[in-house]
Design a protein around this motif. Sequence first.
Motif, short mmCIF file in Angstrom:
data_model
loop_
_atom_site.label_atom_id
_atom_site.label_comp_id
_atom_site.label_asym_id
_atom_site.label_seq_id
_atom_site.Cartn_x
_atom_site.Cartn_y
_atom_site.Cartn_z
N SER A 62 30.05 47.40 70.62
CA SER A 62 29.66 48.25 69.49
C SER A 62 29.28 47.42 68.28
CB SER A 62 30.80 49.22 69.15
OG SER A 62 31.96 48.52 68.70
N THR A 63 29.96 46.29 68.09
CA THR A 63 29.59 45.40 66.98
C THR A 63 28.23 44.78 67.22
OG1 THR A 63 31.93 44.87 66.62
CG2 THR A 63 30.32 43.38 65.63
N SER A 64 27.96 44.36 68.46
CA SER A 64 26.67 43.73 68.77
C SER A 64 25.51 44.71 68.62
CB SER A 64 26.69 43.16 70.19
OG SER A 64 26.70 44.18 71.17
N ASN A 65 25.79 46.00 68.76
CA ASN A 65 24.73 47.00 68.65
C ASN A 65 24.26 47.22 67.22
OD1 ASN A 65 24.42 47.66 71.39
ND2 ASN A 65 26.15 49.09 71.34
N VAL A 66 25.07 46.80 66.25
CA VAL A 66 24.69 47.03 64.85
C VAL A 66 24.56 45.72 64.07
CG1 VAL A 66 25.70 49.34 64.80
CG2 VAL A 66 27.13 47.37 64.21
N THR A 67 24.51 44.60 64.79
CA THR A 67 24.35 43.30 64.14
C THR A 67 23.19 42.56 64.80
OG1 THR A 67 26.01 42.34 65.63
CG2 THR A 67 26.78 43.10 63.48
N HIS A 68 22.95 41.34 64.36
CA HIS A 68 21.85 40.55 64.90
C HIS A 68 22.28 39.80 66.16
CE1 HIS A 68 20.86 40.92 60.52
NE2 HIS A 68 19.65 41.15 61.03
N PRO A 69 21.33 39.52 67.05
CA PRO A 69 21.65 38.72 68.23
C PRO A 69 22.28 37.38 67.83
CG PRO A 69 19.48 39.70 68.46
CD PRO A 69 19.92 39.99 67.05
N GLY A 70 23.37 37.06 68.46
CA GLY A 70 24.09 35.84 68.12
C GLY A 70 25.23 36.05 67.16
N ASP A 71 25.33 37.26 66.60
CA ASP A 71 26.43 37.55 65.69
C ASP A 71 27.73 37.84 66.43
OD1 ASP A 71 24.81 37.20 63.53
OD2 ASP A 71 24.65 39.31 62.99
N VAL A 72 27.64 38.13 67.73
CA VAL A 72 28.82 38.43 68.54
C VAL A 72 28.87 37.44 69.70
CG1 VAL A 72 30.03 40.13 69.94
CG2 VAL A 72 28.77 40.86 67.90
N ARG A 73 29.99 36.73 69.81
CA ARG A 73 30.09 35.68 70.83
C ARG A 73 31.49 35.66 71.45
NH1 ARG A 73 27.23 30.45 67.78
NH2 ARG A 73 25.72 31.65 66.52
N ILE A 74 31.55 35.19 72.68
CA ILE A 74 32.81 34.99 73.39
C ILE A 74 32.87 33.54 73.87
CG2 ILE A 74 34.24 35.64 75.38
CD1 ILE A 74 32.81 38.36 75.35
N VAL A 75 33.99 32.89 73.65
CA VAL A 75 34.19 31.51 74.11
C VAL A 75 35.43 31.47 75.00
CG1 VAL A 75 34.80 29.16 73.42
CG2 VAL A 75 33.11 30.46 72.08
N ASN A 76 35.26 30.97 76.21
CA ASN A 76 36.39 30.69 77.09
C ASN A 76 36.65 29.20 77.09
OD1 ASN A 76 36.67 33.34 77.86
ND2 ASN A 76 35.87 33.08 79.93
N VAL A 77 37.83 28.81 76.67
CA VAL A 77 38.19 27.39 76.67
C VAL A 77 38.69 27.02 78.07
CG1 VAL A 77 39.66 25.60 75.70
CG2 VAL A 77 38.71 27.39 74.22
N THR A 78 37.97 26.15 78.73
CA THR A 78 38.31 25.71 80.07
C THR A 78 38.78 24.26 80.00
OG1 THR A 78 37.47 25.42 82.32
CG2 THR A 78 35.86 25.18 80.54
N SER A 79 38.46 23.47 80.98
CA SER A 79 38.86 22.06 81.02
C SER A 79 37.99 21.34 82.03
CB SER A 79 40.33 21.95 81.42
OG SER A 79 40.66 20.62 81.80
N GLY A 80 37.82 20.04 81.81
CA GLY A 80 37.18 19.24 82.84
C GLY A 80 37.97 19.26 84.13
N GLY A 81 39.22 19.68 84.05
CA GLY A 81 40.06 19.82 85.22
C GLY A 81 39.57 20.87 86.19
N HIS A 82 38.68 21.75 85.75
CA HIS A 82 38.13 22.76 86.67
C HIS A 82 37.33 22.07 87.77
CE1 HIS A 82 34.07 22.26 84.91
NE2 HIS A 82 33.65 22.88 85.99
N ASN A 83 36.84 20.88 87.47
CA ASN A 83 36.07 20.10 88.44
C ASN A 83 36.99 19.13 89.20
OD1 ASN A 83 34.06 18.78 89.85
ND2 ASN A 83 33.30 17.63 88.10
N THR A 84 37.87 18.48 88.47
CA THR A 84 38.72 17.43 89.05
C THR A 84 39.78 17.97 89.99
OG1 THR A 84 38.43 16.21 86.97
CG2 THR A 84 40.15 15.44 88.47
N PHE A 85 40.37 19.11 89.64
CA PHE A 85 41.57 19.55 90.34
C PHE A 85 41.44 20.82 91.17
CE2 PHE A 85 43.13 17.36 86.42
CZ PHE A 85 43.66 16.25 87.04
#
Length: 279
Positions: free
Chosen positions: A97-120
Amino acid sequence: MGARSESKALEAINEIKQKDPDAEIEFLNLDLSSLVSVVAAARDLQSKTTMLHGLINNAGIMGVPFALTADGFESQFQTNYLSHWLLTHLLLPLLISTSNVTHPGDVRIVNVTSGGHNTFAPDGGIVFDDIQLQSKGPMVRYGQSKLGNVLHAKELHRRFGPKDGDPKAGEIWVTAVHPGNIYTNLTKQATGSIPRPVLQILAPLGRCLGILDEQAKGGLSSLFAIASTDFKRSDSGAYIVPYAKIGTPSAYAQDPALALKLWDWTVLELEKKGVLGDK
């Protein structure tokens, strides 16, 4: 600021406000080892605001001994992946709903992962027929959980991210971030892999040798992905590496079929727990 410890959260908030007295930060009670707590936190946030521009799923545990949460999931898999998936799911209506009334790029999601997703991560990436991985080592379980973070970001990008053509309202920019090898309590508490007395020696030594970087750098890539104007529309769906650079995740992390399979598996598992709500 979501946290399971109010005292630690308030300490961090006070530290930020000393540097920026005008900062408006509230504590959100959120224990990722409990699905009930995640649902309550999402409802609490929804009751306090009608707009949400950004969500950074950054909490995690690493290399801890095998344990099941009260919800019946391996502790690292729930804390690092499942509960973040659920929190994002419950907050998606607010983000959309926020993205529908704002500009593209104003709403973002970040998932913090790790290089361990590859190593382990285990063979196959996600072991659906043995998701708890009790017979495997703690870092294998960690690797699977962090691979889940990247696959989650990939599928979020596919469903809600930019499509071909001009930017438009309603799109959410999504990314997965490897923050770097940072000297934090995370590196001091991997007691499932290394005894605590040894960790207490190795962690500071790693900092002195430059293997582990200073804490202040740990948030740089997440800040870049969530707020920087240098993060472009074309970067949505990307894997960010230290510091604020586009990197390449593992082959498993680039598998769209695996991302979709994990999404569908997660929906079914959380439906069984009755925590998905109406969305």
